[in-house]
Design an enzyme around this catalytic site. Structure first.
Site, mmCIF file in Angstrom:
data_model
loop_
_atom_site.group_PDB
_atom_site.id
_atom_site.type_symbol
_atom_site.label_atom_id
_atom_site.label_comp_id
_atom_site.label_asym_id
_atom_site.label_seq_id
_atom_site.Cartn_x
_atom_site.Cartn_y
_atom_site.Cartn_z
ATOM 1 N N SER A 111 47.437 30.758 19.686
ATOM 2 C CA SER A 111 48.302 29.860 18.917
ATOM 3 C C SER A 111 47.707 29.517 17.550
ATOM 4 C CB SER A 111 48.593 28.589 19.710
ATOM 5 O OG SER A 111 47.407 27.890 20.000
ATOM 6 N N THR A 112 46.387 29.497 17.447
ATOM 7 C CA THR A 112 45.732 29.213 16.165
ATOM 8 C C THR A 112 46.200 30.198 15.098
ATOM 9 O OG1 THR A 112 43.803 28.317 17.292
ATOM 10 C CG2 THR A 112 43.480 29.039 15.017
ATOM 11 N N ALA A 114 48.925 32.347 15.520
ATOM 12 C CA ALA A 114 50.387 32.380 15.491
ATOM 13 C C ALA A 114 50.930 31.356 14.501
ATOM 14 C CB ALA A 114 50.942 32.112 16.885
ATOM 15 N N ARG A 115 50.264 30.209 14.399
ATOM 16 C CA ARG A 115 50.694 29.163 13.469
ATOM 17 C C ARG A 115 50.492 29.571 12.010
ATOM 18 N NH1 ARG A 115 49.376 26.461 18.145
ATOM 19 N NH2 ARG A 115 50.669 24.666 18.612
ATOM 20 N N THR A 134 42.604 48.236 21.798
ATOM 21 C CA THR A 134 43.077 48.351 20.427
ATOM 22 C C THR A 134 44.128 47.272 20.192
ATOM 23 O OG1 THR A 134 42.601 50.717 20.280
ATOM 24 C CG2 THR A 134 44.248 49.843 18.756
ATOM 25 N N GLU A 136 46.925 45.425 17.590
ATOM 26 C CA GLU A 136 47.786 45.582 16.425
ATOM 27 C C GLU A 136 47.955 44.200 15.813
ATOM 28 O OE1 GLU A 136 49.088 46.512 19.607
ATOM 29 O OE2 GLU A 136 48.352 48.554 19.487
ATOM 30 N N GLN A 155 44.515 36.230 23.981
ATOM 31 C CA GLN A 155 44.204 35.816 25.346
ATOM 32 C C GLN A 155 44.785 36.807 26.342
ATOM 33 O OE1 GLN A 155 46.153 32.447 27.463
ATOM 34 N NE2 GLN A 155 44.061 31.703 27.710
ATOM 35 N N TYR A 168 45.221 53.930 36.490
ATOM 36 C CA TYR A 168 45.598 54.475 35.188
ATOM 37 C C TYR A 168 44.952 55.842 34.983
ATOM 38 C CZ TYR A 168 46.432 54.533 30.130
ATOM 39 O OH TYR A 168 46.832 54.861 28.869
ATOM 40 N N GLN A 178 38.654 54.222 26.019
ATOM 41 C CA GLN A 178 38.527 54.247 24.564
ATOM 42 C C GLN A 178 37.440 53.262 24.131
ATOM 43 O OE1 GLN A 178 42.614 53.380 23.557
ATOM 44 N NE2 GLN A 178 42.266 51.188 23.523
#
Length: 186
Positions: A111-112, A114-115, A134, A136, A155, A168, A178
């Site tokens: 959230s830090t 995102a704000r 990885t 983005e 998170q 997987y 990776q």
């Protein structure tokens, strides 16, 4: 399916093969007396740190089926990175993950950030997947946005299924094990 709490995450990391390396069993909010974007174990998740490796597209076309159509610039940064307005960078987590066969992990942005208009996108970590994740990073604003190396960036929330899944690796997962920032593969 159940969501794993802090004690269960710590227990999973205590197995013969740690789920997260390096692992921080508590939530860290300061380092050397200075505030940091928090990282480590939280009530129902794990806040991963941003590593120092970055990539950005600088020319061409971004096509997941033909990655050779784009030119990428790679670099390392030790402290902080400024993402330009509407910019897009690839990065990776400092932590290396080993997901148990009965666990699925979903990543959410902090959230830090995102704000400040930063979107962190990651697909789920499937059972049996391992590697550095990885990330983005997209700046959705008209202003530059700063991210801090070695501090929390996202998170991971862990869900436990009733029984192990096909791994997987057994599904010939193309992103397994990776270690660096990894471009799209088809």
């Amino acid at each position: 399916m159940t969501i794993l709490n802090d004690k269960q995450i710590i227990d999973l990391d205590s197995d013969p093969f740690p789920m997260i390396e390096p692992f921080e069993p508590k939530q860290v909010r300061t380092r050397d007396g200075e505030p940091v974007v928090s990282y480590g174990t939280s009530s129902f998740g794990y806040d991963a740190r941003l590593a120092s490796e970055f990539m950005e597209p600088i020319a061409g076309v971004l096509d997941p089926k033909r990655p050779e159509l784009a030119t990428w610039r790679s670099w390392e940064q030790k402290r902080r990175v400024v993402i330009p307005p509407h910019g897009f960078y690839l990065a990776k987590t400092l932590e290396y993950f080993r997901v148990p066969l009965d666990v699925l992990s979903v990543c959410l942005g902090k959230s830090t950030y995102a704000r400040d208009g930063l979107v962190v996108n990651v697909t789920p970590l499937e059972p049996g997947w391992e590697g550095h994740v990885t990330l983005e990073l997209s700046n959705t604003t008209n202003l530059p946005s700063v991210v801090y190396v070695g501090e929390g960036i996202c998170q991971f929330v862990f869900f436990r299924g009733e029984r192990p899944a096909v791994s997987y690796g057994d599904r010939n997962g193309k992103y397994n094990k990776q270690v660096g920032v990894t471009l799209a593969k088809v």
